[in-house]
Design a protein around this motif. Sequence first.
Motif, PDB file in Angstrom:
ATOM      1  N   THR A 193      27.959  33.661  43.060  1.00 51.14           N
ATOM      2  CA  THR A 193      27.819  32.035  43.052  1.00 51.14           C
ATOM      3  C   THR A 193      28.763  31.694  41.683  1.00 51.14           C
ATOM      4  O   THR A 193      28.677  30.408  41.480  1.00 51.14           O
ATOM      5  N   GLN A 194      29.048  32.433  40.930  1.00 50.52           N
ATOM      6  CA  GLN A 194      29.911  31.970  39.800  1.00 50.52           C
ATOM      7  C   GLN A 194      31.202  31.246  40.069  1.00 50.52           C
ATOM      8  O   GLN A 194      31.404  30.217  39.522  1.00 50.52           O
ATOM      9  N   HIS A 195      31.913  31.635  41.000  1.00 46.84           N
ATOM     10  CA  HIS A 195      33.218  30.903  41.568  1.00 46.84           C
ATOM     11  C   HIS A 195      33.725  31.507  42.838  1.00 46.84           C
ATOM     12  O   HIS A 195      33.400  32.522  43.285  1.00 46.84           O
ATOM     13  N   HIS A 196      34.551  30.713  43.582  1.00 48.35           N
ATOM     14  CA  HIS A 196      35.106  31.080  44.745  1.00 48.35           C
ATOM     15  C   HIS A 196      35.916  32.283  44.578  1.00 48.35           C
ATOM     16  O   HIS A 196      36.812  32.288  43.877  1.00 48.35           O
ATOM     17  N   HIS A 197      35.555  33.344  45.472  1.00 48.45           N
ATOM     18  CA  HIS A 197      36.737  34.619  45.448  1.00 48.45           C
ATOM     19  C   HIS A 197      36.157  35.415  46.691  1.00 48.45           C
ATOM     20  O   HIS A 197      35.156  34.899  47.418  1.00 48.45           O
ATOM     21  N   HIS A 198      37.049  36.338  47.026  1.00 48.46           N
ATOM     22  CA  HIS A 198      36.703  37.409  48.055  1.00 48.46           C
ATOM     23  C   HIS A 198      36.711  38.715  47.520  1.00 48.46           C
ATOM     24  O   HIS A 198      36.713  38.825  46.198  1.00 48.46           O
ATOM     25  N   HIS A 199      36.480  39.561  48.401  1.00 50.70           N
ATOM     26  CA  HIS A 199      36.504  41.056  48.079  1.00 50.70           C
ATOM     27  C   HIS A 199      37.136  41.964  48.772  1.00 50.70           C
ATOM     28  O   HIS A 199      37.255  42.115  49.700  1.00 50.70           O
ATOM     29  N   PHE A 200      37.519  43.202  47.857  1.00 48.13           N
ATOM     30  CA  PHE A 200      38.035  44.382  48.280  1.00 48.13           C
ATOM     31  C   PHE A 200      36.648  45.092  48.607  1.00 48.13           C
ATOM     32  O   PHE A 200      35.992  45.321  47.346  1.00 48.13           O
ATOM     33  N   ILE A 201      36.467  45.783  49.509  1.00 42.06           N
ATOM     34  CA  ILE A 201      35.149  46.710  49.854  1.00 42.06           C
ATOM     35  C   ILE A 201      35.766  48.310  50.151  1.00 42.06           C
ATOM     36  O   ILE A 201      36.343  48.402  50.798  1.00 42.06           O
ATOM     37  N   CYS A 202      35.098  49.105  49.252  1.00 41.69           N
ATOM     38  CA  CYS A 202      35.274  50.539  49.667  1.00 41.69           C
ATOM     39  C   CYS A 202      34.436  50.945  50.702  1.00 41.69           C
ATOM     40  O   CYS A 202      33.315  50.851  50.788  1.00 41.69           O
ATOM     41  N   LYS A 203      35.116  51.450  51.799  1.00 42.00           N
ATOM     42  CA  LYS A 203      34.362  51.804  52.940  1.00 42.00           C
ATOM     43  C   LYS A 203      33.764  53.118  52.714  1.00 42.00           C
ATOM     44  O   LYS A 203      32.609  53.361  53.491  1.00 42.00           O
ATOM     45  N   ASP A 204      33.792  53.995  51.609  1.00 38.63           N
ATOM     46  CA  ASP A 204      33.022  55.064  51.459  1.00 38.63           C
ATOM     47  C   ASP A 204      31.669  54.723  50.529  1.00 38.63           C
ATOM     48  O   ASP A 204      30.684  54.992  51.030  1.00 38.63           O
ATOM     49  N   CYS A 205      31.877  53.995  49.573  1.00 44.38           N
ATOM     50  CA  CYS A 205      30.702  53.950  48.529  1.00 44.38           C
ATOM     51  C   CYS A 205      30.290  52.532  48.608  1.00 44.38           C
ATOM     52  O   CYS A 205      29.276  52.262  47.811  1.00 44.38           O
TER      53      CYS A 205
END
Length: 137
Positions: A85-97
């Motif tokens: 909730t700190q600020h608007h952003h998106h994510h890279f997500i590691c498919k393994d971990c």
Amino acid sequence: MELNEAIQKLKREGYKMTAKRKDMLRFFAEADGYRSAKNLLNYLEPAYSGISFDTVYRNLHLFDEIGVLETTQLNGEKHFRITCTQHHHHHFICKDCGKTKEIDVCPMNEVRQKLGNYAIEDHKFEIYGLCPVCQEA
């Protein structure tokens, strides 16, 4: 969102804060990325002998519904993390971990221009791949 914020939101929504729910939220607040229901169940089993998968899933669904957890699909399975909730952003997500890295780029300005007369209500932008640690493994 931090643990205390999540607890307060749950209470404001009229839900009872049990030790089990607090431990569930703590698991996600301390995690650096998305975690599965099975990860949570394994974490809770030593303290809550006989805890059922149904109990875990019921609470995960509740947390997602009221907005203290966010979800994604990894390898065909739903994964959860504490809501940011700190600020608007998106994510890279590691498919393994499941580790995440914030991305401060948002494609919505361009999308809004292309969909001029459409009423956009929400969006989610995620990039999937392997983090440096998982690439080396």
